[in-house]
Design an enzyme around this catalytic site. Sequence first.
Site, PDB file in Angstrom:
ATOM      1  CE  LYS A 252      -0.618   0.979   5.043  1.00  0.00           C
ATOM      2  NZ  LYS A 252       0.115   0.251   6.096  1.00  0.00           N
TER       3      LYS A 252
ATOM      4  CE  LYS B 247       3.087  -6.744   7.781  1.00  0.00           C
ATOM      5  NZ  LYS B 247       3.222  -5.312   7.923  1.00  0.00           N
TER       6      LYS B 247
ATOM      7  CE  LYS C  36      -3.885  -6.673   8.544  1.00  0.00           C
ATOM      8  NZ  LYS C  36      -2.984  -5.774   9.261  1.00  0.00           N
TER       9      LYS C  36
HETATM   10  N1  AQP Z   1      -7.826  -4.612   8.294  1.00  0.00           N
HETATM   11  C1  AQP Z   1      -7.674  -3.823   9.338  1.00  0.00           C
HETATM   12  N2  AQP Z   1      -8.711  -3.654  10.206  1.00  0.00           N
HETATM   13  C2  AQP Z   1      -8.588  -2.840  11.291  1.00  0.00           C
HETATM   14  N3  AQP Z   1      -7.449  -2.151  11.583  1.00  0.00           N
HETATM   15  C3  AQP Z   1      -6.399  -2.297  10.732  1.00  0.00           C
HETATM   16  N4  AQP Z   1      -5.168  -1.760  10.734  1.00  0.00           N
HETATM   17  C4  AQP Z   1      -4.487  -2.225   9.656  1.00  0.00           C
HETATM   18  N5  AQP Z   1      -5.253  -3.060   8.947  1.00  0.00           N
HETATM   19  C5  AQP Z   1      -6.451  -3.130   9.589  1.00  0.00           C
HETATM   20  C6  AQP Z   1      -4.682  -0.824  11.733  1.00  0.00           C
HETATM   21  O1  AQP Z   1      -4.139   0.301  11.055  1.00  0.00           O
HETATM   22  C7  AQP Z   1      -3.035   0.813  11.790  1.00  0.00           C
HETATM   23  C8  AQP Z   1      -1.855   1.012  10.890  1.00  0.00           C
HETATM   24  O2  AQP Z   1      -1.383  -0.192  10.378  1.00  0.00           O
HETATM   25  P1  AQP Z   1       0.044  -0.199   9.667  1.00  0.00           P
HETATM   26  O3  AQP Z   1       0.035   0.651   8.485  1.00  0.00           O
HETATM   27  O4  AQP Z   1       1.103   0.089  10.647  1.00  0.00           O
HETATM   28  O5  AQP Z   1       0.329  -1.670   9.268  1.00  0.00           O
HETATM   29  P2  AQP Z   1      -0.457  -2.939   9.134  1.00  0.00           P
HETATM   30  O6  AQP Z   1      -1.256  -3.258  10.360  1.00  0.00           O
HETATM   31  O7  AQP Z   1       0.564  -3.938   8.769  1.00  0.00           O
HETATM   32  O8  AQP Z   1      -1.430  -2.577   7.944  1.00  0.00           O
HETATM   33  P3  AQP Z   1      -1.598  -3.326   6.594  1.00  0.00           P
HETATM   34  O9  AQP Z   1      -2.607  -2.653   5.785  1.00  0.00           O
HETATM   35  O10 AQP Z   1      -1.812  -4.786   6.839  1.00  0.00           O
HETATM   36  O11 AQP Z   1      -0.224  -3.069   5.886  1.00  0.00           O
HETATM   37  P4  AQP Z   1       0.737  -4.071   5.196  1.00  0.00           P
HETATM   38  O12 AQP Z   1      -0.063  -4.753   4.139  1.00  0.00           O
HETATM   39  O13 AQP Z   1       1.833  -3.182   4.672  1.00  0.00           O
HETATM   40  O14 AQP Z   1       1.195  -5.010   6.270  1.00  0.00           O
HETATM   41  C9  AQP Z   1      -2.762  -0.146  12.935  1.00  0.00           C
HETATM   42  O15 AQP Z   1      -3.345   0.376  14.117  1.00  0.00           O
HETATM   43  C10 AQP Z   1      -3.492  -1.392  12.518  1.00  0.00           C
HETATM   44  O16 AQP Z   1      -3.945  -2.127  13.628  1.00  0.00           O
END
Ligand code: AQP
Length: 334
Positions: free
Chosen positions: A199, A113, A196
């Site tokens: 968001k 990040k 991955k």
């Molecule tokens: N691609 C994914 N596959 C499986 N699990 C996922 N999680 C996130 N992306 C995937 C799981 O969702 C939960 C919440 O995640 P989060 O919102 O705390 O943040 P993150 O993991 O950083 O999700 P994003 O979508 O990648 O957000 P951004 O882009 O803002 O960083 C967690 O249990 C995570 O494992």
Amino acid sequence: MSVSLIFSGMQPTGNLHLGNYLGALKNWVKLQSQAKCIYCVVDLHAITMPQDPKELRSATREVAAAYLAAGIDADKHILFNQSRVRAHSELAWIFNCVARIGWLNRMTQFKDKAGKNRENALVGLYAYPVLMAADILLYHANGVPVGEDQKQHVELTRDIAQAFNSMFGVEHFPLPEPMILGEATRVMSLRDGTKKMSKSDASDYARINLTDDADTIALKIQKAKTDPHPLPDDVKGLEDRPEADNLLTIYAALADITTAEALGRFAGKTFSEFKKALVELAVSVLGPINAEMRRLKADPGHVDAVLRRGGERATEIAEPILKKTQDIVGFLKD
Ligand code: AQP
């Protein structure tokens, strides 16, 4: 160890997507029959990257609505937004004085990040896993359902719990287990099967949002990257075919079957036949969630009331644990 109290959360940093649903939320719903669950919209984590206040408020309500629409029972369990319970920040500070810089330096999510411009990253982004440890240990939760990407943070939580206990010679904090469940522990981007689904991906075509309507879901699946070969007979045939592997895994997770069983249905078929079936399945699973989210969006007072009540109930559990922790550390309290 049997899990008796579960904690997990998601950041209100944008629309929840299929990865969040299959990797986390779907499992959270199932776990409600097995243990007491505390589910949180982690707004303190969200501000580790700059957020627009208006959008943060709206995303917090939207993520809470997604939890409810997917089947989280806020009466039997607890649903709240993190910033309502001040004890999260207070315990995180104590843990900042337990965790080691070397441990945080190993966290891959910070490296991803912060990117190349690490000097400019917020201190909060670096300390994010310490706050996550506080979220979990504040309730003495012993099970943490997450996607594969968060496993390292739960392992760090165990290290922090253990370090606190040994620093003060107590058995105060349990060592929580990461619970990585289901077929789709790491859902990949629809545009690039090696990245991955996230968001923050610049392309909206990389993900299926829980707010997408049926036509948008169909369009995104039709446009999803594939390769020119028919689907293989067995799971081994998916090696080195990341996009095929991802779409089959998504199908399996949505249908609640294994990837091998999904392949049994589509072996030898073309992607266009398979994609038709995937659209139908995705719309049938996500459509009702989407409709309920829209209904809840029209009634923000209801969502706010759920979060307020959840915050009060979470505080009741958190306060005595924080107080005991402060006492162990040596803080004078009335
Ligand atoms: N691609 C994914 N596959 C499986 N699990 C996922 N999680 C996130 N992306 C995937 C799981 O969702 C939960 C919440 O995640 P989060 O919102 O705390 O943040 P993150 O993991 O950083 O999700 P994003 O979508 O990648 O957000 P951004 O882009 O803002 O960083 C967690 O249990 C995570 O494992």
